[in-house]
Design a protein around this motif. Sequence first.
Motif, PDB file in Angstrom:
ATOM      1  N   GLN A 167       0.804  -1.209   0.000  1.00  0.00           N
ATOM      2  CA  GLN A 167       0.000   0.000   0.000  1.00  0.00           C
ATOM      3  C   GLN A 167       0.844   1.269   0.000  1.00  0.00           C
ATOM      4  O   GLN A 167       0.464   2.269  -0.585  1.00  0.00           O
ATOM      5  N   LYS A 168       2.026   1.229   0.620  1.00  0.00           N
ATOM      6  CA  LYS A 168       2.846   2.437   0.675  1.00  0.00           C
ATOM      7  C   LYS A 168       3.512   2.747  -0.657  1.00  0.00           C
ATOM      8  O   LYS A 168       3.934   3.865  -0.894  1.00  0.00           O
ATOM      9  N   TYR A 169       3.603   1.766  -1.562  1.00  0.00           N
ATOM     10  CA  TYR A 169       4.238   1.976  -2.858  1.00  0.00           C
ATOM     11  C   TYR A 169       3.288   2.541  -3.909  1.00  0.00           C
ATOM     12  O   TYR A 169       3.725   3.163  -4.870  1.00  0.00           O
ATOM     13  N   ILE A 170       2.003   2.326  -3.727  1.00  0.00           N
ATOM     14  CA  ILE A 170       1.030   2.745  -4.745  1.00  0.00           C
ATOM     15  C   ILE A 170       1.041   4.254  -4.981  1.00  0.00           C
ATOM     16  O   ILE A 170       1.062   4.690  -6.143  1.00  0.00           O
ATOM     17  N   PRO A 171       1.061   5.106  -3.944  1.00  0.00           N
ATOM     18  CA  PRO A 171       1.120   6.547  -4.236  1.00  0.00           C
ATOM     19  C   PRO A 171       2.381   6.957  -5.000  1.00  0.00           C
ATOM     20  O   PRO A 171       2.324   7.841  -5.862  1.00  0.00           O
ATOM     21  N   LEU A 172       3.497   6.309  -4.724  1.00  0.00           N
ATOM     22  CA  LEU A 172       4.730   6.607  -5.453  1.00  0.00           C
ATOM     23  C   LEU A 172       4.590   6.255  -6.927  1.00  0.00           C
ATOM     24  O   LEU A 172       4.933   7.058  -7.799  1.00  0.00           O
ATOM     25  N   VAL A 173       4.068   5.079  -7.214  1.00  0.00           N
ATOM     26  CA  VAL A 173       3.871   4.663  -8.609  1.00  0.00           C
ATOM     27  C   VAL A 173       2.866   5.584  -9.294  1.00  0.00           C
ATOM     28  O   VAL A 173       3.088   6.018 -10.429  1.00  0.00           O
ATOM     29  N   ALA A 174       1.787   5.915  -8.592  1.00  0.00           N
ATOM     30  CA  ALA A 174       0.775   6.812  -9.171  1.00  0.00           C
ATOM     31  C   ALA A 174       1.370   8.180  -9.479  1.00  0.00           C
ATOM     32  O   ALA A 174       1.112   8.752 -10.550  1.00  0.00           O
ATOM     33  N   ARG A 175       2.179   8.706  -8.561  1.00  0.00           N
ATOM     34  CA  ARG A 175       2.820  10.004  -8.799  1.00  0.00           C
ATOM     35  C   ARG A 175       3.762   9.922  -9.989  1.00  0.00           C
ATOM     36  O   ARG A 175       3.845  10.864 -10.794  1.00  0.00           O
ATOM     37  N   ALA A 176       4.495   8.829 -10.121  1.00  0.00           N
ATOM     38  CA  ALA A 176       5.424   8.671 -11.246  1.00  0.00           C
ATOM     39  C   ALA A 176       4.668   8.648 -12.573  1.00  0.00           C
ATOM     40  O   ALA A 176       5.066   9.308 -13.540  1.00  0.00           O
ATOM     41  N   PHE A 177       3.569   7.910 -12.623  1.00  0.00           N
ATOM     42  CA  PHE A 177       2.773   7.853 -13.846  1.00  0.00           C
ATOM     43  C   PHE A 177       2.176   9.218 -14.170  1.00  0.00           C
ATOM     44  O   PHE A 177       2.148   9.640 -15.323  1.00  0.00           O
TER      45      PHE A 177
END
Length: 127
Positions: free
Chosen positions: A2-12
């Motif tokens: 769950q903590k990685y999803i915002p990072l991936v979303a921000r990158a996209f």
Amino acid sequence: MQKYIPLVARAFLAAIFLYSAFGKITGFSGTQQYMAAGGIPAGLTGILLVGAIVCELFGGLSVLLGYKARWGAIALIIFLVPTTLIFHTNFAERMQVIQFMKNLGLLGGLLMVYSFGSGPLSLDQQQ
């Protein structure tokens, strides 16, 4: 996970703005012509284009890195709303409808960053 999803979303989310900024830099004169064809007075295209590049670069990096991400999201929203309304409202052209809808999706993602912040894996959280 769950903590990685915002990072991936921000990158996209940031990728499209950073890619667009570099495209504007490498195709500066062509972008000015496109802006003029879209109704922007020729004398303003240069300064507005520089402003767009700066906004996309710094806003995109801010969202990507999660540093002052809410401010970066606001900057990108301020850039994206008039851009969408000026250049992507010819709904007789299918491609313009697609661009308009894409921009609505980007606005939604940016509003999420503004509303909920950058998440646990960000420079904002490391302070």
